[in-house]
Design an enzyme around this catalytic site. Structure first.
Site, mmCIF file in Angstrom:
data_model
loop_
_atom_site.group_PDB
_atom_site.id
_atom_site.type_symbol
_atom_site.label_atom_id
_atom_site.label_comp_id
_atom_site.label_asym_id
_atom_site.label_seq_id
_atom_site.Cartn_x
_atom_site.Cartn_y
_atom_site.Cartn_z
ATOM 1 N N ASP A 245 6.110 6.737 -34.191
ATOM 2 C CA ASP A 245 5.121 5.762 -33.730
ATOM 3 C C ASP A 245 4.909 4.612 -34.724
ATOM 4 O O ASP A 245 4.812 4.842 -35.929
ATOM 5 C CB ASP A 245 3.783 6.501 -33.532
ATOM 6 N N GLU A 320 9.867 3.747 -32.588
ATOM 7 C CA GLU A 320 9.114 2.788 -31.764
ATOM 8 C C GLU A 320 8.923 1.525 -32.585
ATOM 9 O O GLU A 320 8.113 1.487 -33.509
ATOM 10 C CB GLU A 320 7.738 3.329 -31.382
#
Ligand code: NOJ
Ligand code: MG
Length: 604
Positions: A245, A320
């Site tokens: 993330d 990401e």
């Protein structure tokens, strides 16, 4: 020639060529028996899989509290088998005060109570693995909840934790010594300064997202060590990989490089942004700092070593990263000495294409990824996630089948966000019902939809029953979208033709050698229609012809390279007049707005 042929295929071609030139015995054998198909190099489990993203809060509620949970996912595992997906990635299920719905983790080693227990998680992994489905977890290394022990200990300056976060002294106002100024002009992704004053520690801490999400200090060795402990912990629990993330935010500029001060960022001059919005400043000191790539490469080394030491199947890392193409590709590593993530997510269908794009835009943007990707790496295609407007809402609802088919036919990994397989659209969420921190922080009743991620997070639409079959509760954490009576999985299973049926045909088609191992050719046929051809010597060729425009379009299929007659329909979008096994001429063909045809052709 763009080629995905693996070495064996290339060698086969070379032998055949040499044979033709010198009339060698090789050619004689081939000529007498017809060409033997080259052996297909087996792919690793992830290299051509379909990854399905679950937003656990909105997938399936098993206990009637209006919130999705792990047991709910377990009850629906058959859906993944039926849909033909190979792996599920779950947004975070760890303990969290839910300010950012799980992306603010307070205990990285335990499961959030409303989602279930560790035993539920273990059951999920076991049952999914029995069905051949891999489980990818969300790994949130950039920040921790301010409720976490790490943060509390750091506030208290407990030995070993003092530098876990990015702490900074205030700047003294030259005009008024009692006035405290923030260390720099940096702006958080969710609006406002990145600096929050902590009364107890008498310092500011940095948060690139919500105030309650304090950024870890990645220049502190103990933090890096702890991140590896977390990675190992869930590997041991059976996780098959991680989605990493918010990776571009791992580091910020180091004040030591700027005379001890945090450097301000220049203003972008973007007239559409207020001084409190990310993008008002250039973010040159708060994103894409070069040090972060070494951390990603180290994680890859760690994951590979763990896999090796445990004689386990490959554990994958997916980054990401919303970044420009160069900084994105760096996450892969390079052809020489750097190995990074298995892939960085390809957000081009989100950032670079929309309902306004024409066929040439599609061709250009697809080729851009495949051109910049380092040799030997695996591509991937993302059409939506829990942070973006849903795919049919960003494009047009009549493009759902074409977009899903494109996803399945492009080389590499296909990624589906929950609901894309049935064409779920953005739900309507009123300002009163809005819970997304991004919208609550930056919006007001007039403009919140510009920021809100809630419309993409409304519950999954299973059937026509209460709360669309998501929950037995009529009240759910976000409202169920009003269109659930028309758009739901059950209805699409019952219909003769549906988005879901098309989706299933396409995941099935991925088993064809032309798709798993073949070459690709992509070409625009007009302003609004393009063709994608997948072909591999001796195997059937498959082609997608897709009209992305708003009016019908007549194109000439005889101009498409690598496509031989006869052409038959393998699958077609729901609103197409052509049905499976129809013959299509290799000549003039008219496609309606949004129509997609998947054609089967003879081997090249
Ligand atoms: C990206 C996640 O997808 C998003 O939902 C979250 O708000 C931020 N990272 C912060 O963790
Ligand atoms: Mg529940």
């Amino acid at each position: 020639m763009p080629s995905l042929l693996k070495i064996v295929g290339i060698a086969f071609g070379a032998i055949a060529l040499v044979g033709v030139v010198v009339g060698s015995i090789t050619w004689a054998i081939l000529a007498s028996q017809g060409p033997t198909p080259p052996e297909l190099v087996p792919l690793d489990w992830w290299e051509h899989t379909v990854i399905y993203q679950i937003y656990p809060r909105s997938f399936k509620d098993s206990d009637g509290d209006g919130i999705g949970d792990i047991k709910g996912i377990i009850t629906q595992l058959d859906h993944f088998v039926d849909a033909g997906v190979g792996a599920i990635w779950m947004s975070p299920v760890f303990v969290s005060p839910m300010v950012d719905f799980g992306y603010d983790i307070s205990d990285f080693y335990n499961i959030q109570e409303e989602y279930g227990t560790m035993a539920d998680f273990e059951e999920l992994v076991e049952k999914a693995h029995q069905l051949g489905i891999k489980i990818i977890l969300d790994y949130v290394p950039n920040h921790a909840s301010t409720e976490s022990e790490y943060f509390k200990k750091s506030v208290a300056r407990e030995p070993g934790y003092e530098n876990h976060f990015v702490w900074a002294n205030p700047i003294i106002d030259p005009n008024n010594a009692s006035n405290r100024l923030v260390p720099s002009n940096w702006i958080s992704q969710f609006g406002g300064t990145v600096w929050e004053w902590n009364e107890a520690r008498q310092q500011y801490y940095l948060h690139q997202f919500a105030i309650e999400q304090a950024d870890f200090n990645f220049r502190e060795p103990a933090v890096k060590e702890e991140m590896l402990n977390i990675m190992r912990f869930w590997f041991e629990k059976g996780a098959d990989g991680y989605r990493l993330d918010a990776i571009p935010h791992l580091f910020e500029a180091d004040p030591n490089d700027y005379g001890g001060q945090y450097p301000d960022e220049p203003l972008t001059g973007n007239p559409f942004l207020t001084p409190n919005q990310a993008g008002y400043t250039t973010q040159e000191h708060t994103r894409d700092q070069i040090e972060l790539y070494d951390v990603v490469y180290e994680w890859r080394g760690f994951a590979d070593k763990w896999t090796n030491d445990n004689n386990a199947e490959t554990r994958i890392l997916l980054a990401e990263a919303y970044a420009n193409v160069t900084m994105t590709m760096l996450y892969y590593g390079n052809e020489r000495d750097r190995i990074g993530a298995h892939f960085p997510f390809n957000f081009d269908f989100i950032n670079s294409l929309s309902s306004n794009s024409n066929a040439r835009d599609f061709v250009y943007i697809i080729k851009r990824w495949l051109t910049y990707m380092p040799q030997g790496k695996v591509a991937n295609w993302v059409f939506g996630n829990h942070d973006q407007k849903r795919m049919p809402s960003r494009f047009r609802p009549n493009m759902v089948d074409g977009l899903n088919s494109l996803n399945m036919m492009l080389p590499g990994v296909a990624i589906t966000y929950q609901g894309e397989e049935i064409g779920m659209r953005d739900g309507y969420v009123s300002w009163e019902d809005t819970v997304d921190v991004a919208a609550c922080n930056q919006g007001n009743p007039d403009n919140y939809l510009q920021f809100s991620r809630d419309p993409a997070r409304t519950p999954y639409q299973w059937d026509r029953s209460t709360s669309a079959g998501f929950s037995t509760n009529t009240s759910t954490w976000l409202p169920v979208s009003q269109d659930y009576l028309e758009i739901n999985l059950q209805a699409q299973k019952e219909a003769t033709r549906s988005h879901f049926k098309m989706y299933k045909s396409m995941t099935r088609l991925r088993k064809e050698p032309a798709l798993s191992h073949g070459s690709y050719h992509i070409q625009s046929l007009s302003e609004n229609t393009f063709a994608l051809v997948r072909y591999l010597l001796t195997h059937d060729t498959y082609a997608l012809v897709f009209n992305v425009g708003e009016t019908s379009d007549t194109v000439d299929l005889s101009t498409v390279q690598f496509l031989e007659e006869p052409l038959t329909v393998y699958a077609s979008s729901v609103h197409s007049n052509r049905v499976v096994d129809d013959t299509v001429p290799r000549g003039s063909v008219t496609l309606q707005a949004g129509e997609a045809l998947v054609l089967r052709a003879s081997p090249m």
